[in-house]
Design an enzyme around this catalytic site. Structure first.
Site, mmCIF file in Angstrom:
data_model
loop_
_atom_site.group_PDB
_atom_site.id
_atom_site.type_symbol
_atom_site.label_atom_id
_atom_site.label_comp_id
_atom_site.label_asym_id
_atom_site.label_seq_id
_atom_site.Cartn_x
_atom_site.Cartn_y
_atom_site.Cartn_z
ATOM 1 N N CYS A 140 0.828 -1.211 0.000
ATOM 2 C CA CYS A 140 0.000 0.000 0.000
ATOM 3 C C CYS A 140 0.864 1.264 0.000
ATOM 4 O O CYS A 140 2.020 1.241 0.444
ATOM 5 C CB CYS A 140 -0.874 0.040 1.246
ATOM 6 N N GLU A 143 0.662 3.882 1.912
ATOM 7 C CA GLU A 143 1.042 4.299 3.272
ATOM 8 C C GLU A 143 2.271 3.529 3.742
ATOM 9 O O GLU A 143 3.214 4.084 4.307
ATOM 10 C CB GLU A 143 -0.104 4.032 4.251
HETATM 11 N N1 THU Z 1 -4.337 0.401 -1.098
HETATM 12 C C1 THU Z 1 -3.469 1.286 -0.540
HETATM 13 O O1 THU Z 1 -2.433 1.641 -1.131
HETATM 14 N N2 THU Z 1 -3.735 1.774 0.692
HETATM 15 C C2 THU Z 1 -4.826 1.422 1.430
HETATM 16 O O2 THU Z 1 -4.899 1.756 2.588
HETATM 17 C C3 THU Z 1 -5.914 0.670 0.789
HETATM 18 C C4 THU Z 1 -5.537 -0.065 -0.449
HETATM 19 C C5 THU Z 1 -4.021 -0.126 -2.430
HETATM 20 C C6 THU Z 1 -3.684 -1.584 -2.459
HETATM 21 C C7 THU Z 1 -4.038 -1.939 -3.890
HETATM 22 O O3 THU Z 1 -2.943 -1.598 -4.715
HETATM 23 C C8 THU Z 1 -5.188 -1.004 -4.225
HETATM 24 O O4 THU Z 1 -5.140 0.044 -3.276
HETATM 25 C C9 THU Z 1 -6.557 -1.667 -4.194
HETATM 26 O O5 THU Z 1 -6.771 -2.297 -2.978
#
Ligand code: THU
Length: 147
Positions: free
Chosen positions: A61, A63
């Site tokens: 992710c 973050e």
């Molecule tokens: N994702 C994030 O980068 N941060 C989050 O807190 C929620 C989900 C990303 C993971 C994946 O690449 C995409 O969003 C869809 O879930």
């Protein structure tokens, strides 16, 4: 312990950095683009984007990318993170996406839940600020291992 809310200009700068990081999102599978900007207690800003993978589970992710960049450079104390997230493409406005549970747990490892601020933003003008404790009540962290 820092309880003071960040100034408006500092929040907006973080959101702008998160929006810039979002442009680097590698998300060919979900087409959901996330950017983050993490502010250290000393004032440095570490950015991150989500990085997906053909095997799906190695996806990181936005973050956590920001946290891991900072920690891998020796920085482990933080005051705030701004997060911007939404489907790829031209949108009138980004939805205010909140960090997933795994990212909240990573925040819990390095941040004081009562004072660390999580800024969920649709734009530099439209955002909401939460403490980590509000997003992860009664979280489990390093202190719980102290006995
Ligand atoms: N994702 C994030 O980068 N941060 C989050 O807190 C929620 C989900 C990303 C993971 C994946 O690449 C995409 O969003 C869809 O879930």
């Amino acid at each position: 312990m820092e309880k003071v809310r960040l100034k408006e200009e500092a929040i907006q700068e973080l959101i702008r950095k998160a929006l810039e990081a979002r442009t680097y999102s590698y998300s060919p599978y979900s087409h959901f683009e996330v950017g983050a900007a993490l502010l250290s207690k000393e004032g440095q800003i570490f950015t991150g984007c989500n990085i997906e993978n053909a095997a799906y589970t190695p996806t990181n992710c936005g973050e956590r990318t920001a946290f891991f960049k900072a920690v891998s450079e020796g920085v482990k104390e933080f005051s705030a993170i701004a997060v911007v997230a939404g489907p790829a493409g031209d949108l009138e406005e980004l939805p205010m996406g909140a960090p997933c549970g795994v990212c909240r747990q990573v925040m819990m490892e390095f941040c004081d839940p009562k004072s660390f601020q999580v800024i969920l933003a649709a734009s530099p003008e439209k955002y909401e600020v939460y403490t980590l404790e509000e997003l992860l009540p009664r979280g489990f962290g390093p202190k719980d291992l102290e006995g």
